[in-house]
Design an enzyme around this catalytic site. Structure first.
Site, PDB file in Angstrom:
ATOM      1  N   ARG A  46      52.920   2.117  81.480  1.00 48.94           N
ATOM      2  CA  ARG A  46      51.925   1.063  81.234  1.00 48.94           C
ATOM      3  C   ARG A  46      50.956   1.003  82.416  1.00 48.94           C
ATOM      4  NH1 ARG A  46      53.663  -3.743  82.558  1.00 48.94           N
ATOM      5  NH2 ARG A  46      55.417  -3.766  81.144  1.00 48.94           N
ATOM      6  N   TYR A  98      26.992  -6.443  70.982  1.00 51.00           N
ATOM      7  CA  TYR A  98      27.963  -5.887  70.037  1.00 51.00           C
ATOM      8  C   TYR A  98      28.728  -7.059  69.402  1.00 51.00           C
ATOM      9  CZ  TYR A  98      32.215  -3.600  68.424  1.00 51.00           C
ATOM     10  OH  TYR A  98      33.265  -3.176  67.664  1.00 51.00           O
ATOM     11  N   ASP A 170      27.709  -3.104  79.738  1.00 55.37           N
ATOM     12  CA  ASP A 170      28.284  -2.308  78.651  1.00 55.37           C
ATOM     13  C   ASP A 170      27.341  -1.113  78.451  1.00 55.37           C
ATOM     14  OD1 ASP A 170      28.950  -1.198  76.188  1.00 55.37           O
ATOM     15  OD2 ASP A 170      29.414  -3.115  75.246  1.00 55.37           O
ATOM     16  N   LYS A 195      33.218   5.976  71.546  1.00 52.73           N
ATOM     17  CA  LYS A 195      31.924   6.424  71.061  1.00 52.73           C
ATOM     18  C   LYS A 195      31.548   7.775  71.701  1.00 52.73           C
ATOM     19  CE  LYS A 195      32.437   2.442  69.139  1.00 52.73           C
ATOM     20  NZ  LYS A 195      31.832   1.208  69.609  1.00 52.73           N
TER      21      LYS A 195
END
Ligand SMILES: *Cc1c(COP(=O)(O)O)cnc(C)c1O
Length: 379
Positions: A46, A98, A170, A195
């Protein structure tokens, strides 16, 4: 090192045990310790995993940043940044975000006592009016999704520095190939790696890149404590995808330019949003901070109601009707019913997200086939 060389090599050494050129998929949750605490820097996946570590170093290098952190999605990365805040803090952000970021801010973090100001960020000075002593973070997106507005990162960064406020950008739409916010004064860069970085529509992942060691430690603590970290297989897929980022981006930009020029004079197209046009309202800023203009284009269809827009959106043969963007394949998206469905009608219409808006993610197929598809479907 130049961009393409970093995309292929940064963070990656031949595997010490076998000499494997490609970073192995360390598909393990835990690591052997010789005696308690005596390990090779890996304890539990993790927090740390060798495949992810190689990826994070490569991601950092591409944004000219010291540190990279990979998350299991773009939203997981955004969530970690918001967890730097405390109740009573305020955030100044764009009014053209977004949809998933807007949803997280208004439906999750607003309930934890954090106040968000959604404002027009295309005039950087405008954000001064919304900054007060409680403002801890400015969150911007540029180009914006889906109307391709451009925010002047350096101008916002100057205000953030002056007021001692963190600036996060972003950078999903531009990718690090086109724009590097840290070089322009931002503190944190966020990517939906899903993306352009992943680039093949086969992985969901997010990332943060940053320079400040103290901030890195705080974010790493959140990353490990909250646990939205990606697995080794996904990390490997993105490492592989990144090796062609510069080649893909060149092709996206070239195809994007040709598609934009074709659509600009098409009789069925009313408005077109692409920052490469000299009559785009923020073209000068785009030219200053981006190396090229990318393959994301939005259009509104002349005289089309929702039904007609649906009909056209469903009729493409090469462009696939789908959410997401930035993959090698061309996609078409209807923001109102897909990516921006969670934004109230009056809010979205104010920023141009209307029923007849379509967003194109221009892929890297042969341009003749893309233009043919557009010609036939818009006829
Ligand atoms: C897709 C996207 C996100 C969210 O990323 P996920 O990987 O889907 O969680 C955030 N910002 C922008 C601009 C995006 O396009």
């Amino acid at each position: 090192m130049k961009f393409g060389t970093k995309a292929i090599h940064a963070g990656q050494e031949p595997d010490p045990s076998t000499g494997a050129i490609m970073t192995p998929i360390y598909q393990t949750s835990t690591y052997w310790q010789k005696s308690p605490g005596d390990n090779k820097g890996f304890e539990y996946s993790r927090g740390t995993n060798p495949t992810r570590k190689a990826l994070e170093a490569c991601l950092a290098a591409l944004e000219n940043a010291k540190y990279g952190l990979a998350f299991s999605s773009g939203m997981g990365a955004t969530d970690a940044v918001m967890k730097l805040l405390s109740p009573g803090d305020e955030v100044v952000t764009g009014n053209d975000l977004y949809g998933g970021s807007y949803r997280m801010f208004t439906k999750i973090f607003s309930n934890y006592g954090i106040k968000f100001h959604f404002i027009d960020m295309t005039d950087a000075e405008n954000c001064r009016k919304h900054i007060n002593e409680k403002t801890k973070l400015i969150w911007i997106e540029t180009p914006t999704n889906p109307t391709m507005k451009i925010v002047d990162i350096a101008a916002v960064a100057r205000i953030a520095k002056e007021k001692n406020i963190l600036l996060a950008v972003d950078n999903t739409f531009a990718s690090p190939y086109l724009q590097n916010p840290i070089d322009l004064g931002a503190d944190i860069v966020m990517h939906s790696v899903t993306k352009y970085l992943g680039g093949h529509s086969d992985v969901v992942m997010g990332a943060l890149m940053l320079d400040d060691e103290e901030l890195y430690k705080r974010l790493w603590f959140i990353y490990n404590a909250c646990g939205a970290t990606p697995g080794p297989m996904d990390s490997f897929l993105v490492l592989r995808g990144l090796k062609t980022l510069h080649l893909r981006m060149k092709a996206h930009c070239e195809n994007g330019r040709q598609v934009a020029q074709f659509l600009k004079i098409h009789p069925k197209v009313d408005k077109i949003y692409w920052p490469g046009f000299t009559d785009h309202p923020n073209h000068e800023v785009a030219k200053k901070q981006m190396r090229d203009f990318g393959g994301m284009i939005s259009i509104t269809l002349k005289g089309a109601d929702l039904k007609e827009t649906y009909r056209i959106a469903s009729n493409f043969k090469v462009f696939a009707l789908a959410e997401s963007l930035g993959g090698v394949e061309s996609l078409i998206n209807h923001p109102v019913s897909m990516t921006h469905g969670s934004i109230p009608k009056e809010e979205r219409e104010k920023v141009g997200v209307t029923d007849n808006l379509l967003r194109l993610s221009v892929g890297v197929e042969d341009i003749e086939d893309l233009l043919e598809d557009l010609k036939a479907t818009l006829a």
